[in-house]
Design a protein around this motif. Structure first.
Motif, PDB file in Angstrom:
ATOM      1  N   LEU A  55       0.834  -1.203   0.000  1.00 25.77           N
ATOM      2  CA  LEU A  55       0.000   0.000   0.000  1.00 25.77           C
ATOM      3  C   LEU A  55       0.868   1.253   0.000  1.00 25.77           C
ATOM      4  N   SER A  56       2.022   1.189   0.616  1.00 23.43           N
ATOM      5  CA  SER A  56       2.946   2.330   0.585  1.00 23.43           C
ATOM      6  C   SER A  56       3.423   2.591  -0.838  1.00 23.43           C
ATOM      7  N   ASP A  57       3.661   1.527  -1.603  1.00 19.85           N
ATOM      8  CA  ASP A  57       4.028   1.691  -3.017  1.00 19.85           C
ATOM      9  C   ASP A  57       2.907   2.393  -3.769  1.00 19.85           C
ATOM     10  N   LEU A  58       1.677   1.948  -3.526  1.00 26.63           N
ATOM     11  CA  LEU A  58       0.528   2.558  -4.193  1.00 26.63           C
ATOM     12  C   LEU A  58       0.380   4.017  -3.781  1.00 26.63           C
ATOM     13  N   GLU A  59       0.594   4.309  -2.523  1.00 24.53           N
ATOM     14  CA  GLU A  59       0.517   5.694  -2.050  1.00 24.53           C
ATOM     15  C   GLU A  59       1.526   6.567  -2.793  1.00 24.53           C
ATOM     16  N   GLN A  60       2.722   6.072  -3.017  1.00 26.13           N
ATOM     17  CA  GLN A  60       3.743   6.836  -3.742  1.00 26.13           C
ATOM     18  C   GLN A  60       3.358   7.037  -5.202  1.00 26.13           C
ATOM     19  N   ILE A  61       2.824   6.012  -5.834  1.00 26.56           N
ATOM     20  CA  ILE A  61       2.376   6.117  -7.224  1.00 26.56           C
ATOM     21  C   ILE A  61       1.269   7.156  -7.336  1.00 26.56           C
ATOM     22  N   ILE A  62       0.336   7.126  -6.409  1.00 24.91           N
ATOM     23  CA  ILE A  62      -0.770   8.101  -6.410  1.00 24.91           C
ATOM     24  C   ILE A  62      -0.224   9.517  -6.251  1.00 24.91           C
ATOM     25  N   ALA A  63       0.755   9.715  -5.383  1.00 29.68           N
ATOM     26  CA  ALA A  63       1.356  11.042  -5.200  1.00 29.68           C
ATOM     27  C   ALA A  63       1.992  11.533  -6.497  1.00 29.68           C
ATOM     28  N   GLN A  64       2.663  10.652  -7.200  1.00 34.31           N
ATOM     29  CA  GLN A  64       3.278  11.032  -8.479  1.00 34.31           C
ATOM     30  C   GLN A  64       2.220  11.391  -9.510  1.00 34.31           C
ATOM     31  N   LYS A  65       1.195  10.571  -9.605  1.00 37.72           N
ATOM     32  CA  LYS A  65       0.139  10.808 -10.594  1.00 37.72           C
ATOM     33  C   LYS A  65      -0.694  12.042 -10.252  1.00 37.72           C
ATOM     34  N   ALA A  66      -0.826  12.330  -8.967  1.00 24.34           N
ATOM     35  CA  ALA A  66      -1.582  13.516  -8.540  1.00 24.34           C
ATOM     36  C   ALA A  66      -0.894  14.796  -8.994  1.00 24.34           C
ATOM     37  N   ALA A  67       0.418  14.746  -9.162  1.00 23.48           N
ATOM     38  CA  ALA A  67       1.178  15.921  -9.578  1.00 23.48           C
ATOM     39  C   ALA A  67       1.118  16.158 -11.082  1.00 23.48           C
ATOM     40  N   ALA A  68       0.586  15.206 -11.824  1.00 25.28           N
ATOM     41  CA  ALA A  68       0.486  15.332 -13.279  1.00 25.28           C
ATOM     42  C   ALA A  68      -0.720  16.189 -13.659  1.00 25.28           C
ATOM     43  N   SER A  69      -0.838  16.458 -14.918  1.00 23.40           N
ATOM     44  CA  SER A  69      -1.972  17.238 -15.419  1.00 23.40           C
ATOM     45  C   SER A  69      -3.226  16.362 -15.454  1.00 23.40           C
ATOM     46  N   PRO A  70      -4.382  16.931 -15.135  1.00 19.51           N
ATOM     47  CA  PRO A  70      -5.634  16.151 -15.185  1.00 19.51           C
ATOM     48  C   PRO A  70      -5.946  15.596 -16.575  1.00 19.51           C
ATOM     49  N   GLU A  71      -5.371  16.195 -17.604  1.00 20.69           N
ATOM     50  CA  GLU A  71      -5.576  15.674 -18.959  1.00 20.69           C
ATOM     51  C   GLU A  71      -4.781  14.392 -19.185  1.00 20.69           C
ATOM     52  N   GLN A  72      -3.752  14.167 -18.356  1.00 25.48           N
ATOM     53  CA  GLN A  72      -2.888  13.003 -18.540  1.00 25.48           C
ATOM     54  C   GLN A  72      -3.038  11.967 -17.428  1.00 25.48           C
ATOM     55  N   SER A  73      -3.716  12.322 -16.340  1.00 23.72           N
ATOM     56  CA  SER A  73      -3.764  11.431 -15.188  1.00 23.72           C
ATOM     57  C   SER A  73      -5.172  11.348 -14.610  1.00 23.72           C
ATOM     58  N   TYR A  74      -5.684  10.129 -14.538  1.00 19.90           N
ATOM     59  CA  TYR A  74      -6.991   9.899 -13.918  1.00 19.90           C
ATOM     60  C   TYR A  74      -6.958  10.314 -12.454  1.00 19.90           C
TER      61      TYR A  74
END
Length: 105
Positions: free
Chosen positions: A5-24
């Motif tokens: 779950l910590s891995d998933l939390e890190q992935i979510i943090a990275q994706k959250a920093a992307a543009s909404p057009e590129q990241s769900y």
């Protein structure tokens, strides 16, 4: 399996920093994360339906959706997974019935 779950939390943090057009994930978090919270509720209902139906395959998929969306909601509200785990650890120091009885009503 080494994925956590910590891995998933890190992935979510990275994706959250992307543009909404590129990241769900980023799209779910725009506008205060209301969309993420709504989606978590939808996924929770689908998980309950799969559990009641005794559909193991669907339950596995829906449980994954709930966990992902929960972590997105936590990210949107600046709550770390470690804080949630700390709360769970605190609660397991006593029986579930005693813990429930100690909550304010």
């Amino acid at each position: 399996m080494t994925f956590s779950l910590s891995d998933l939390e890190q992935i979510i943090a990275q994706k959250a920093a992307a543009s909404p057009e590129q990241s769900y994930t980023a799209r779910l978090l725009q506008n205060g994360g209301k969309e993420a919270a709504k989606k978590l509720g939808e996924e929770a209902v689908e998980t309950v339906i799969a559990a009641i139906s005794n559909d193991r395959v669907e339950l596995t998929k829906e449980a994954a959706d709930v966990i992902y969306h929960l972590l997105v909601v936590l990210k949107g509200n600046d709550v770390a997974l470690s804080d949630v785990l700390g709360e769970l650890e605190r609660r397991t120091a006593q029986s579930g019935l005693a813990e429930k009885a100690s909550r304010k009503r």
